[in-house]
Design a protein around this motif. Structure first.
Motif, PDB file in Angstrom:
ATOM      1  N   SER A 195       0.849  -1.187   0.000  1.00  0.00           N
ATOM      2  CA  SER A 195       0.000   0.000   0.000  1.00  0.00           C
ATOM      3  C   SER A 195       0.880   1.230   0.000  1.00  0.00           C
ATOM      4  O   SER A 195       1.981   1.231   0.498  1.00  0.00           O
ATOM      5  CB  SER A 195      -0.912   0.008   1.230  1.00  0.00           C
ATOM      6  OG  SER A 195      -0.156  -0.086   2.405  1.00  0.00           O
ATOM      7  N   PHE A 196       0.350   2.319  -0.555  1.00  0.00           N
ATOM      8  CA  PHE A 196       1.107   3.535  -0.687  1.00  0.00           C
ATOM      9  C   PHE A 196       0.366   4.614   0.080  1.00  0.00           C
ATOM     10  O   PHE A 196      -0.632   5.156  -0.391  1.00  0.00           O
ATOM     11  CB  PHE A 196       1.270   3.907  -2.161  1.00  0.00           C
ATOM     12  CG  PHE A 196       1.959   2.833  -2.953  1.00  0.00           C
ATOM     13  CD1 PHE A 196       3.325   2.852  -3.102  1.00  0.00           C
ATOM     14  CD2 PHE A 196       1.239   1.786  -3.518  1.00  0.00           C
ATOM     15  CE1 PHE A 196       3.981   1.863  -3.819  1.00  0.00           C
ATOM     16  CE2 PHE A 196       1.878   0.795  -4.230  1.00  0.00           C
ATOM     17  CZ  PHE A 196       3.250   0.828  -4.375  1.00  0.00           C
ATOM     18  N   ILE A 255      -4.093  -2.276   5.264  1.00  0.00           N
ATOM     19  CA  ILE A 255      -2.828  -3.009   5.223  1.00  0.00           C
ATOM     20  C   ILE A 255      -1.651  -2.062   5.395  1.00  0.00           C
ATOM     21  O   ILE A 255      -0.708  -2.328   6.143  1.00  0.00           O
ATOM     22  CB  ILE A 255      -2.697  -3.804   3.907  1.00  0.00           C
ATOM     23  CG1 ILE A 255      -3.768  -4.894   3.847  1.00  0.00           C
ATOM     24  CG2 ILE A 255      -1.317  -4.446   3.796  1.00  0.00           C
ATOM     25  CD1 ILE A 255      -3.697  -5.904   4.977  1.00  0.00           C
ATOM     26  N   GLY A 256      -1.691  -0.911   4.713  1.00  0.00           N
ATOM     27  CA  GLY A 256      -0.609   0.055   4.856  1.00  0.00           C
ATOM     28  C   GLY A 256      -0.486   0.574   6.283  1.00  0.00           C
ATOM     29  O   GLY A 256       0.625   0.735   6.813  1.00  0.00           O
ATOM     30  N   LEU A 257      -1.624   0.832   6.910  1.00  0.00           N
ATOM     31  CA  LEU A 257      -1.612   1.289   8.303  1.00  0.00           C
ATOM     32  C   LEU A 257      -1.017   0.227   9.214  1.00  0.00           C
ATOM     33  O   LEU A 257      -0.171   0.522  10.082  1.00  0.00           O
ATOM     34  CB  LEU A 257      -3.044   1.614   8.731  1.00  0.00           C
ATOM     35  CG  LEU A 257      -3.256   1.919  10.222  1.00  0.00           C
ATOM     36  CD1 LEU A 257      -2.491   3.164  10.637  1.00  0.00           C
ATOM     37  CD2 LEU A 257      -4.749   2.082  10.517  1.00  0.00           C
ATOM     38  N   LEU A 258      -1.430  -1.022   9.019  1.00  0.00           N
ATOM     39  CA  LEU A 258      -0.919  -2.099   9.876  1.00  0.00           C
ATOM     40  C   LEU A 258       0.567  -2.357   9.631  1.00  0.00           C
ATOM     41  O   LEU A 258       1.302  -2.695  10.564  1.00  0.00           O
ATOM     42  CB  LEU A 258      -1.723  -3.381   9.646  1.00  0.00           C
ATOM     43  CG  LEU A 258      -3.196  -3.320  10.078  1.00  0.00           C
ATOM     44  CD1 LEU A 258      -3.889  -4.651   9.797  1.00  0.00           C
ATOM     45  CD2 LEU A 258      -3.319  -2.951  11.557  1.00  0.00           C
ATOM     46  N   GLU A 259       1.019  -2.206   8.374  1.00  0.00           N
ATOM     47  CA  GLU A 259       2.452  -2.328   8.099  1.00  0.00           C
ATOM     48  C   GLU A 259       3.236  -1.288   8.883  1.00  0.00           C
ATOM     49  O   GLU A 259       4.298  -1.581   9.436  1.00  0.00           O
ATOM     50  CB  GLU A 259       2.718  -2.162   6.601  1.00  0.00           C
ATOM     51  CG  GLU A 259       2.336  -3.365   5.759  1.00  0.00           C
ATOM     52  CD  GLU A 259       2.612  -3.137   4.279  1.00  0.00           C
ATOM     53  OE1 GLU A 259       2.741  -1.960   3.870  1.00  0.00           O
ATOM     54  OE2 GLU A 259       2.689  -4.127   3.539  1.00  0.00           O
ATOM     55  N   GLU A 260       2.700  -0.065   8.923  1.00  0.00           N
ATOM     56  CA  GLU A 260       3.388   1.005   9.650  1.00  0.00           C
ATOM     57  C   GLU A 260       3.386   0.731  11.155  1.00  0.00           C
ATOM     58  O   GLU A 260       4.395   0.940  11.840  1.00  0.00           O
ATOM     59  CB  GLU A 260       2.719   2.342   9.355  1.00  0.00           C
ATOM     60  CG  GLU A 260       3.468   3.551   9.876  1.00  0.00           C
ATOM     61  CD  GLU A 260       4.815   3.740   9.203  1.00  0.00           C
ATOM     62  OE1 GLU A 260       5.731   4.290   9.848  1.00  0.00           O
ATOM     63  OE2 GLU A 260       4.972   3.339   8.024  1.00  0.00           O
ATOM     64  N   ILE A 261       2.264   0.252  11.691  1.00  0.00           N
ATOM     65  CA  ILE A 261       2.190  -0.081  13.115  1.00  0.00           C
ATOM     66  C   ILE A 261       3.187  -1.186  13.448  1.00  0.00           C
ATOM     67  O   ILE A 261       3.929  -1.112  14.435  1.00  0.00           O
ATOM     68  CB  ILE A 261       0.759  -0.496  13.501  1.00  0.00           C
ATOM     69  CG1 ILE A 261      -0.175   0.717  13.413  1.00  0.00           C
ATOM     70  CG2 ILE A 261       0.727  -1.098  14.901  1.00  0.00           C
ATOM     71  CD1 ILE A 261      -1.650   0.378  13.626  1.00  0.00           C
ATOM     72  N   VAL A 283       1.002  -9.560   8.525  1.00  0.00           N
ATOM     73  CA  VAL A 283       1.378  -8.252   7.989  1.00  0.00           C
ATOM     74  C   VAL A 283       2.779  -7.933   8.486  1.00  0.00           C
ATOM     75  O   VAL A 283       3.010  -7.871   9.698  1.00  0.00           O
ATOM     76  CB  VAL A 283       0.395  -7.150   8.445  1.00  0.00           C
ATOM     77  CG1 VAL A 283       0.835  -5.793   7.900  1.00  0.00           C
ATOM     78  CG2 VAL A 283      -1.023  -7.472   7.995  1.00  0.00           C
ATOM     79  N   TRP A 284       3.694  -7.748   7.563  1.00  0.00           N
ATOM     80  CA  TRP A 284       5.078  -7.445   7.927  1.00  0.00           C
ATOM     81  C   TRP A 284       5.265  -5.943   8.056  1.00  0.00           C
ATOM     82  O   TRP A 284       4.680  -5.148   7.315  1.00  0.00           O
ATOM     83  CB  TRP A 284       6.049  -7.983   6.878  1.00  0.00           C
ATOM     84  CG  TRP A 284       6.314  -9.442   7.002  1.00  0.00           C
ATOM     85  CD1 TRP A 284       7.349 -10.040   7.657  1.00  0.00           C
ATOM     86  CD2 TRP A 284       5.538 -10.511   6.455  1.00  0.00           C
ATOM     87  NE1 TRP A 284       7.271 -11.407   7.543  1.00  0.00           N
ATOM     88  CE2 TRP A 284       6.170 -11.724   6.811  1.00  0.00           C
ATOM     89  CE3 TRP A 284       4.370 -10.570   5.688  1.00  0.00           C
ATOM     90  CZ2 TRP A 284       5.673 -12.959   6.431  1.00  0.00           C
ATOM     91  CZ3 TRP A 284       3.879 -11.797   5.312  1.00  0.00           C
ATOM     92  CH2 TRP A 284       4.524 -12.974   5.696  1.00  0.00           C
ATOM     93  N   GLY A 285       6.117  -5.541   8.984  1.00  0.00           N
ATOM     94  CA  GLY A 285       6.395  -4.125   9.175  1.00  0.00           C
ATOM     95  C   GLY A 285       7.183  -3.556   8.022  1.00  0.00           C
ATOM     96  O   GLY A 285       8.054  -4.206   7.460  1.00  0.00           O
ATOM     97  N   ASN A 286       6.864  -2.317   7.650  1.00  0.00           N
ATOM     98  CA  ASN A 286       7.641  -1.630   6.620  1.00  0.00           C
ATOM     99  C   ASN A 286       9.084  -1.506   7.072  1.00  0.00           C
ATOM    100  O   ASN A 286       9.370  -1.215   8.233  1.00  0.00           O
ATOM    101  CB  ASN A 286       7.087  -0.218   6.373  1.00  0.00           C
ATOM    102  CG  ASN A 286       5.900  -0.248   5.434  1.00  0.00           C
ATOM    103  OD1 ASN A 286       5.770  -1.142   4.615  1.00  0.00           O
ATOM    104  ND2 ASN A 286       5.024   0.738   5.563  1.00  0.00           N
ATOM    105  N   THR A 287      10.036  -1.752   6.175  1.00  0.00           N
ATOM    106  CA  THR A 287      11.442  -1.562   6.482  1.00  0.00           C
ATOM    107  C   THR A 287      11.704  -0.091   6.767  1.00  0.00           C
ATOM    108  O   THR A 287      11.272   0.773   6.041  1.00  0.00           O
ATOM    109  CB  THR A 287      12.313  -2.011   5.301  1.00  0.00           C
ATOM    110  OG1 THR A 287      11.990  -3.361   4.988  1.00  0.00           O
ATOM    111  CG2 THR A 287      13.785  -1.893   5.624  1.00  0.00           C
ATOM    112  N   ALA A 288      12.392   0.181   7.856  1.00  0.00           N
ATOM    113  CA  ALA A 288      12.718   1.568   8.180  1.00  0.00           C
ATOM    114  C   ALA A 288      13.540   2.184   7.060  1.00  0.00           C
ATOM    115  O   ALA A 288      14.512   1.601   6.598  1.00  0.00           O
ATOM    116  CB  ALA A 288      13.484   1.625   9.497  1.00  0.00           C
TER     117      ALA A 288
END
Length: 463
Positions: free
Chosen positions: A26-27, A53-59, A125-130
């Motif tokens: 998600s963008f 999904i994007g929100l949960l990736e960020e969380i 849901v995997w976390g976005n890479t920093a």
């Protein structure tokens, strides 16, 4: 069998497999802001229409939680608040969605997000890479020198006040270590004028890839059986230059030809530990091969550990690992690692392998960076990006032009538990698995296989 048509069918099956296991990228809009302080247990947010999904990736990325969501939810979050406790923040962020935050015995936490019941929150849901500032990081107090054959390196090191701590004979390369950075820079100037020295260069760090996550869900089984090679000229041996490879269990262990290391440390094979990065990559490799409809293969794995017990490797050890793999019989190499340091030594290693008809697959990186990532950026390398739901994954680097795109997620069983890994590392291993499977099945030369893989795993155009 026609190699091109066979690989095209493989590519279709791999992309279908991706739909089953990969989270939708998600963008988030540029205005979406989420600041999560774990130390203070306070959260601030300003989000508008942020896909679930994007929100949960960020969380997941900011908290380190293992997050699971009920599949096919299309909720969008729009809310603004400041400095709320995490429980209240979740309630506002998730709107009419239900959630449960469950502490685990190992100190971690799992967040389940669902519409119906918690047991239906099965999609990880995997976390976005920093996103870190992309840049090459030098190993301090060191230089790599390449010299003419016959040069007395010990005498040269003595004159410079250095220690020889590494040697790659095939590249006439030595790793020199100095007392401090001032001595190293003084030596650099002296070496530049030495007629016996052909190259003076820096050594760069290569970060250790992320460990797989414990998912607590069912995983696909790998059921390949090991065939004998069809002939001496048909052997496919894949050199994995990576972290250590642990014991894989009765199903995949017969496929391991050898475990090697360039760090001087014993490679751990204790299967009571959490799986290493290479363990996940080997699972991705064979799952991709199996997804093409293969029930058996003679393709085997040769493991080279370039990290040891360190939190990072370096370009000298990666180059040494590649050359060692080639010397011990690898016919193709997978490098699910890399960094931003453009190392002439690493480039020479890739070129030498190419001259011996040993292709190298490598990941383009996971920082969303527009900076070239090495070794994937070298023209001799088959660079691989991650594809999720028919698009290049949002986390994939764009500074290296990819030659192929493959699923960026693998889910596998290890020691009775289920783990998952996500990233272009997984994609590189999967693409190498497709290529190795076809080379093995058809006894086809790489000159036919590689172009066909590039076509079958073509990178989607940017939206």
């Amino acid at each position: 069998m026609n190699v091109m048509s066979a690989i095209c069918r493989v590519g279709q099956r791999v992309l279908l497999l991706a739909l089953c296991f990969v989270s939708v990228p998600s963008f988030a809009a540029a205005t979406n802001v989420l600041a999560w302080s774990k130390a203070r247990d306070r959260v601030s947010a300003d989000v508008r229409g942020w896909e679930l999904i994007g929100l949960l990736e960020e969380i997941a990325g900011q908290t380190g939680w293992h997050v699971f969501v009920e599949p096919d939810e299309s909720f969008r979050s729009s809310v603004k608040f400041k400095d709320l406790p995490s429980g209240e923040a979740l309630r506002l962020l998730l709107g009419d969605m239900n959630f449960a935050l469950m502490p685990q015995t190992n100190g971690s936490q799992r967040l389940y997000v669902f519409r119906t019941t918690m047991k239906n929150a099965t999609r990880p849901v995997w976390g976005n890479t920093a996103r870190r500032a992309a840049g090459a990081r030098r190993v301090p107090n060191e230089l790599i020198v390449q010299v003419k054959p016959g040069t007395n390196i010990d005498e040269l090191a003595r004159q410079l006040g250095a220690k020889v701590v590494g040697h790659i004979p095939e590249l006439n390369a030595y790793r020199l270590q100095f007392e401090d950075e001032a001595d190293a820079q003084t030596a650099r100037k002296l070496l530049a004028g030495n007629p016996d020295v052909t190259s003076v260069q820096d050594n760069f760090y290569v970060d250790r890839p992320q460990l797989p996550q414990n998912l607590g869900m069912a995983a696909p089984e790998t059921k390949l059986t090991l065939d004998p090679p069809k002939g001496e000229n048909c052997k496919v041996i894949v050199g994995f230059v990576d972290t250590a490879l642990q014991a894989l269990g009765p199903q995949l262990e017969p496929f391991v030809k050898e475990r090697l290391t360039v760090t001087g440390e014993a490679a751990p094979t204790d299967n009571s530990l959490q799986p290493t990065h290479q363990t996940a990559m080997v699972n991705s490799f064979y799952q991709a091969m199996q997804s093409s409809g293969r029930a058996s293969t003679s393709a085997r794995v040769l493991s080279v550990d370039v990290f040891g017990n360190s939190t990072s490797a370096d370009t000298f050890n990666v180059a040494a690992g590649m050359i060692l793999a080639g010397n011990r019989g690898a016919t193709v190499i997978n490098a699910s690692l890399g960094g931003y340091g453009d190392s002439p030594l690493l480039r020479d290693a890739v070129r030498q392998l190419a001259q011996h008809n040993i292709p190298v697959f490598a990941a383009v990186g996971n920082d969303g960076s527009s900076t070239p990532f090495f070794p994937a950026a070298y023209p001799e390398v088959i660079s691989v990006t991650a594809v999720e739901r028919g698009k290049v994954a949002s986390y994939a680097n764009v500074g290296t032009q990819p030659d192929a795109g493959a699923p960026g997620t693998v889910v596998f069983s290890y020691n009775g538990l289920t783990y998952g890994s996500r990233g272009t590392s997984v994609s590189s291993a999967a693409a190498a698995g497709i290529a190795a499977g076809m080379a093995d099945a058809n006894c086809a030369p790489w000159s036919q296989v590689i172009p066909a893989v590039r076509k079958a795993l073509a990178v989607p155009s940017a939206p």
